[in-house]
Motif scaffolding. Structure first.
Motif, PDB file in Angstrom:
ATOM      1  N   ASP A   1      -6.611   5.862   5.945  1.00 32.43           N
ATOM      2  CA  ASP A   1      -5.622   5.527   6.962  1.00 32.43           C
ATOM      3  C   ASP A   1      -5.972   6.128   8.323  1.00 32.43           C
TER       4      ASP A   1
ATOM      5  N   THR B   1      -0.626   7.917   0.631  1.00 32.64           N
ATOM      6  CA  THR B   1      -1.486   8.108   1.784  1.00 32.64           C
ATOM      7  C   THR B   1      -2.929   8.196   1.347  1.00 32.64           C
TER       8      THR B   1
ATOM      9  N   ARG C   1      -9.483   3.208  -0.954  1.00 29.82           N
ATOM     10  CA  ARG C   1      -8.390   4.118  -0.617  1.00 29.82           C
ATOM     11  C   ARG C   1      -8.472   5.444  -1.369  1.00 29.82           C
TER      12      ARG C   1
ATOM     13  N   GLN D   1      -4.963  -2.734   7.144  1.00 28.16           N
ATOM     14  CA  GLN D   1      -5.294  -2.922   5.731  1.00 28.16           C
ATOM     15  C   GLN D   1      -4.464  -4.051   5.130  1.00 28.16           C
ATOM     16  N   LYS D   2      -3.197  -4.108   5.479  1.00 34.82           N
ATOM     17  CA  LYS D   2      -2.335  -5.180   4.967  1.00 34.82           C
ATOM     18  C   LYS D   2      -2.765  -6.534   5.509  1.00 34.82           C
TER      19      LYS D   2
ATOM     20  N   ILE E   1       0.867  -1.175   0.000  1.00 32.92           N
ATOM     21  CA  ILE E   1       0.000   0.000   0.000  1.00 32.92           C
ATOM     22  C   ILE E   1       0.900   1.220   0.000  1.00 32.92           C
ATOM     23  N   TYR E   2       0.909   1.962  -1.091  1.00 32.28           N
ATOM     24  CA  TYR E   2       1.803   3.098  -1.201  1.00 32.28           C
ATOM     25  C   TYR E   2       0.985   4.387  -1.228  1.00 32.28           C
TER      26      TYR E   2
ATOM     27  N   SER F   1      -5.783   1.592  10.141  1.00 31.48           N
ATOM     28  CA  SER F   1      -4.336   1.708   9.961  1.00 31.48           C
ATOM     29  C   SER F   1      -3.866   0.912   8.745  1.00 31.48           C
ATOM     30  N   VAL F   2      -2.729   1.321   8.205  1.00 36.33           N
ATOM     31  CA  VAL F   2      -2.149   0.607   7.069  1.00 36.33           C
ATOM     32  C   VAL F   2      -1.840  -0.833   7.461  1.00 36.33           C
ATOM     33  N   GLU F   3      -1.429  -1.052   8.715  1.00 34.09           N
ATOM     34  CA  GLU F   3      -1.147  -2.415   9.180  1.00 34.09           C
ATOM     35  C   GLU F   3      -2.410  -3.268   9.131  1.00 34.09           C
TER      36      GLU F   3
END
Length: 368
Positions: free
Chosen positions: A136, A132, A325, A144-145, A129-130, A140-142
């Motif tokens: 987010d 912003t 996103r 989402q991953k 995920i690149y 959190s991006v964590e």
């Protein structure tokens, strides 16, 4: 035009194995990724260099893409969006601007890259995920991953904790009349099952994101023509990513947006037909270069495909994550959200069993 934001390394050289593969496929020579080179390509092709392209990053990762209008525009976007790759060179393959032809060729090339062990941003790095996003701030991006690694499993875990009720009593009152009308439809159970299956398998933490990053309209006032009636629309931003229509005679038809590069590479039409789906193309101009809408002849066919096909489920989830996103729903799309239908579908999703194969694993797998 402003210079590109990559940094060309004087001592950098393409991976010899990548060069051999690209030559075998018919790509042109590696060209330094510079503003001057892109301008020259556009000029040689009279401003319309349609076809396929590939680029190679500083660490020799590669990416294959297409454009039916201008690969130069797409390459400029990639330099900006993949700044972490620090793109060093690109190659071009002229091809007919026919979108269907380009998509078929793109899928074949991407899968061949992966089968040959190359590090391909289209697939190996599709979980990265690149940039912003306003998303987010909520998730959190964590998280989402983690969802990307196994959407169904992550959504089920989140469902136990997410108890957001959107809009309160007033939203319930606004939703009631249309929800009750749809509830009386003879196919309501199959409709609800299809919506719930999409939410469970493709939408990031649906209870937490509903009404903000996706909206679900119930019997929207949409002029369809030809006796077609829209029953349900799920929007992300301004874009329809899932819908159900009632056709003349009472048959239901379901459409869902997917990422075309994740669909089976070889004999794509046959693989989809085997799962009860057909391709309808991008449908909307704003749907993005990789959008492929799949049409199912019934909600039941869609549910069955979601349970049986890792590729279809992953393609729909990959596309939905990208659209989520891009930002929140707003205006009339947010106002049209039917909290009663969404709540019923989310509750139903808790009882649906989908494979917990992650998107990453599905992307690496061979065709079905």
């Amino acid at each position: 035009m402003a210079s590109l934001n990559n940094s060309l390394i004087p001592t950098w050289v393409p991976d010899p194995a990548v060069a051999t593969w690209a030559d075998q496929q018919g790509f042109g020579p590696a060209t330094p990724m510079s503003d001057k080179a892109l301008r020259a390509l556009a000029k040689r092709r009279s401003g319309k260099p349609a076809g396929l392209y590939m680029w190679e990053g500083e660490a020799n990762e590669v990416y294959v893409g297409i454009s039916s209008t201008s690969v130069v525009s797409r390459l400029r976007q990639h330099v900006k969006n993949y700044d972490h790759a620090n793109i060093q060179s690109f190659r071009y393959m002229p091809e007919s601007p026919n979108t269907e032809t380009l998509r078929a060729a793109e899928r074949e090339l991407i899968y061949d890259l992966c089968r040959n062990g190359f590090t391909c941003f289209n697939r190996e790095h599709s979980a990265v995920i690149y940039g912003t996003s306003v998303l987010d701030e909520l998730i959190s991006v964590e998280e989402q991953k983690a969802w990307f690694n196994s959407p169904a499993a992550a959504d089920r875990r989140a469902g136990e904790a997410d108890q957001t009720v959107l809009g309160g009593k007033s939203a319930e009152v606004r939703s009631k009349a249309r929800f009750e009308e749809l509830s009386s439809h003879p196919e309501f159970e199959s409709i609800l099952e299809a919506v719930a299956t999409y939410l469970h398998g493709c939408v990031l933490f649906p209870r937490r994101t509903q009404g903000q990053f996706w909206s679900l309209s119930c019997l929207p006032s949409l002029r369809m023509g030809g006796g077609v009636k829209r029953l349900v629309t799920l929007n992300m931003g301004m874009l329809e990513v899932f819908y159900l229509n009632e056709l003349p005679g009472g048959r239901l038809e379901l459409g869902v947006a997917t990422d075309s590069t994740v669909l089976p590479a070889r004999m794509t039409w046959w693989a989809l037909k085997h799962r009860g789906a057909s391709m309808a193309g991008p449908v909307h101009k704003s749907s993005g270069p990789n959008a492929e809408y799949l049409i199912f002849k019934s909600p039941t066919a869609f549910v069955k495909a979601m349970k049986k096909s890792d590729k279809i489920r992953s393609a729909a989830a990959r596309y939905a994550l990208d659209r989520t996103r891009k930002g929140r729903v707003s205006g009339r799309y947010a106002d049209a959200h039917n909290g009663l239908l969404a709540g019923a579908a989310i509750d139903r999703a808790a009882g649906i069993s989908l494979p917990t194969v992650g998107l990453r694993d599905a992307l690496r797998a061979d065709d079905e």
